[in-house]
Write an enzyme that holds these catalytic residues in place. Sequence first.
Site, mmCIF file in Angstrom:
data_model
loop_
_atom_site.group_PDB
_atom_site.id
_atom_site.type_symbol
_atom_site.label_atom_id
_atom_site.label_comp_id
_atom_site.label_asym_id
_atom_site.label_seq_id
_atom_site.Cartn_x
_atom_site.Cartn_y
_atom_site.Cartn_z
ATOM 1 N N ASP A 125 0.854 -1.200 0.000
ATOM 2 C CA ASP A 125 0.000 0.000 0.000
ATOM 3 C C ASP A 125 0.879 1.235 0.000
ATOM 4 O O ASP A 125 2.016 1.212 0.475
ATOM 5 C CB ASP A 125 -0.920 -0.016 1.251
ATOM 6 C CG ASP A 125 -2.153 0.855 1.097
ATOM 7 O OD1 ASP A 125 -2.000 2.091 0.979
ATOM 8 O OD2 ASP A 125 -3.266 0.310 1.095
ATOM 9 N N VAL B 279 1.387 1.411 -6.653
ATOM 10 C CA VAL B 279 1.087 0.441 -7.725
ATOM 11 C C VAL B 279 1.197 1.047 -9.123
ATOM 12 O O VAL B 279 1.194 0.327 -10.112
ATOM 13 C CB VAL B 279 -0.317 -0.216 -7.551
ATOM 14 C CG1 VAL B 279 -0.393 -1.009 -6.264
ATOM 15 C CG2 VAL B 279 -1.443 0.810 -7.670
ATOM 16 N N ASN C 144 -6.340 -5.018 -5.216
ATOM 17 C CA ASN C 144 -7.477 -4.316 -4.601
ATOM 18 C C ASN C 144 -7.326 -2.790 -4.587
ATOM 19 O O ASN C 144 -8.335 -2.085 -4.540
ATOM 20 C CB ASN C 144 -7.649 -4.845 -3.166
ATOM 21 C CG ASN C 144 -8.538 -3.971 -2.333
ATOM 22 O OD1 ASN C 144 -9.764 -4.027 -2.440
ATOM 23 N ND2 ASN C 144 -7.931 -3.105 -1.504
ATOM 24 N N TYR D 126 -14.654 6.026 -14.012
ATOM 25 C CA TYR D 126 -14.478 4.892 -13.092
ATOM 26 C C TYR D 126 -15.120 3.644 -13.700
ATOM 27 O O TYR D 126 -14.549 2.563 -13.645
ATOM 28 C CB TYR D 126 -15.102 5.246 -11.739
ATOM 29 C CG TYR D 126 -14.988 4.180 -10.665
ATOM 30 C CD1 TYR D 126 -13.795 3.957 -9.988
ATOM 31 C CD2 TYR D 126 -16.095 3.416 -10.298
ATOM 32 C CE1 TYR D 126 -13.708 3.002 -8.979
ATOM 33 C CE2 TYR D 126 -16.021 2.462 -9.287
ATOM 34 C CZ TYR D 126 -14.826 2.263 -8.634
ATOM 35 O OH TYR D 126 -14.740 1.315 -7.641
ATOM 36 N N THR E 141 -17.062 2.011 3.108
ATOM 37 C CA THR E 141 -15.632 2.315 3.273
ATOM 38 C C THR E 141 -15.424 3.803 3.027
ATOM 39 O O THR E 141 -16.343 4.509 2.609
ATOM 40 C CB THR E 141 -14.748 1.562 2.252
ATOM 41 O OG1 THR E 141 -15.011 2.102 0.952
ATOM 42 C CG2 THR E 141 -14.968 0.076 2.256
HETATM 43 P P1 NAD Z 1 -10.371 2.747 0.214
HETATM 44 O O1 NAD Z 1 -10.218 4.114 -0.372
HETATM 45 O O2 NAD Z 1 -10.962 2.611 1.570
HETATM 46 O O3 NAD Z 1 -8.939 1.994 0.209
HETATM 47 C C1 NAD Z 1 -8.121 2.008 -0.939
HETATM 48 C C2 NAD Z 1 -6.701 1.625 -0.550
HETATM 49 O O4 NAD Z 1 -5.900 1.687 -1.746
HETATM 50 C C3 NAD Z 1 -6.073 2.580 0.473
HETATM 51 O O5 NAD Z 1 -5.437 1.839 1.502
HETATM 52 C C4 NAD Z 1 -5.061 3.369 -0.356
HETATM 53 O O6 NAD Z 1 -3.918 3.811 0.390
HETATM 54 C C5 NAD Z 1 -4.671 2.344 -1.430
HETATM 55 N N1 NAD Z 1 -4.098 2.960 -2.619
HETATM 56 C C6 NAD Z 1 -4.622 3.983 -3.350
HETATM 57 N N2 NAD Z 1 -3.765 4.335 -4.345
HETATM 58 C C7 NAD Z 1 -2.698 3.496 -4.252
HETATM 59 C C8 NAD Z 1 -1.489 3.359 -4.984
HETATM 60 N N3 NAD Z 1 -1.186 4.166 -6.006
HETATM 61 N N4 NAD Z 1 -0.615 2.378 -4.620
HETATM 62 C C9 NAD Z 1 -0.897 1.570 -3.560
HETATM 63 N N5 NAD Z 1 -2.009 1.670 -2.817
HETATM 64 C C10 NAD Z 1 -2.903 2.615 -3.157
HETATM 65 O O7 NAD Z 1 -11.175 1.909 -0.885
HETATM 66 P P2 NAD Z 1 -12.174 0.638 -0.741
HETATM 67 O O8 NAD Z 1 -13.565 1.152 -0.723
HETATM 68 O O9 NAD Z 1 -11.692 -0.276 0.314
HETATM 69 O O10 NAD Z 1 -11.979 -0.006 -2.197
HETATM 70 C C11 NAD Z 1 -11.082 -1.080 -2.452
HETATM 71 C C12 NAD Z 1 -11.304 -1.546 -3.890
HETATM 72 O O11 NAD Z 1 -12.663 -1.944 -4.069
HETATM 73 C C13 NAD Z 1 -11.050 -0.443 -4.937
HETATM 74 O O12 NAD Z 1 -10.444 -1.029 -6.081
HETATM 75 C C14 NAD Z 1 -12.455 0.035 -5.279
HETATM 76 O O13 NAD Z 1 -12.530 0.612 -6.566
HETATM 77 C C15 NAD Z 1 -13.235 -1.264 -5.166
HETATM 78 N N6 NAD Z 1 -14.679 -1.077 -4.931
HETATM 79 C C16 NAD Z 1 -15.126 -0.440 -3.803
HETATM 80 C C17 NAD Z 1 -16.502 -0.290 -3.607
HETATM 81 C C18 NAD Z 1 -17.085 0.406 -2.395
HETATM 82 O O14 NAD Z 1 -18.303 0.614 -2.347
HETATM 83 N N7 NAD Z 1 -16.265 0.748 -1.400
HETATM 84 C C19 NAD Z 1 -17.404 -0.779 -4.564
HETATM 85 C C20 NAD Z 1 -16.904 -1.420 -5.693
HETATM 86 C C21 NAD Z 1 -15.534 -1.563 -5.864
#
Ligand code: NAD
Length: 254
Positions: free
Chosen positions: A39, A62, A88, A154, A189
């Site tokens: 991360d 990433v 993720n 997105y 989240t």
């Molecule tokens: P979040 O924002 O709570 O967490 C995202 C994490 O990714 C964080 O820890 C952040 O530091 C890390 N991150 C961001 N950019 C980065 C980089 N360049 N390199 C390394 N780490 C990086 O998000 P979440 O809600 O837990 O979402 C996780 C995944 O699930 C994402 O891919 C999101 O698109 C997907 N998603 C989320 C939802 C939702 O409703 N929360 C719905 C569908 C899909």
Amino acid sequence: MASGRVQGKVAVVTGGARGIGAEIGRLLAAEGATVVVADLAPAKDIPTSAEGGPADYRRVDVTDEASVRAAFDDIVATHGRIDVLVNNAGVPGPIKPSHEVVEEEYDLLFAVDVKGVWLCTKHAVRHMLERGGGSVINMSSIYGLVGGARIPLYHAAKGAVRMMTKADAATYATSDIRVNSVHPGSIETQLSTSLSADPSPEAAAYAQRMLDNTPVGHRGTPEDIAYGVLYLASDESRFVTGTELVVDGGYTAV
Ligand code: NAD
């Protein structure tokens, strides 16, 4: 009740500092995996193994190939192999129609959500090919399956993740590397809160529309997603590759 469903596996979870990724890390660790979180967040923000969190952590961007290569090589040097990669890490990108998005916003969104998945896959698969197998799990979204007006880019990025999954599944199937995508609906989240937190009437209407379109009548939790990932990480899914696991309370069913 944990029963060692991924016992002995080494699993890398990108974006595992918080939200869905943190819960994936916790559940895989509880089920016997050695979990390494990759991360951008600093070490102080990573759950510790004493809290049921990951065994190890690498600070990784990433979007940056040198950072990903160094981290993944170091993980293999330390833990011997990578059996499971959970791609993720993700960002929602600009909440704007396409004609208002500026180039920098587009580039950042696609760098994290699409290029990041490719780079981590590239450097994990190098090691999986040497070792003879593995499971890659890509976090897409219901927005990678259906369109929508609020965050169009997105949808485009998560659609790309869905198709990268299928192409990589076909490419690596004979090497015993399975590649699947997970498609969460609305999950509680920081990311989803940021999409509905601004005080505009559009944000409130968006949050209400998400709920109205979710037949079970409530949002999901990170744990709901983590259990899907656990299945795809485990050998229980050994005949499953290139599939889309939708975990959305019925959003895309109606
Ligand atoms: P979040 O924002 O709570 O967490 C995202 C994490 O990714 C964080 O820890 C952040 O530091 C890390 N991150 C961001 N950019 C980065 C980089 N360049 N390199 C390394 N780490 C990086 O998000 P979440 O809600 O837990 O979402 C996780 C995944 O699930 C994402 O891919 C999101 O698109 C997907 N998603 C989320 C939802 C939702 O409703 N929360 C719905 C569908 C899909």
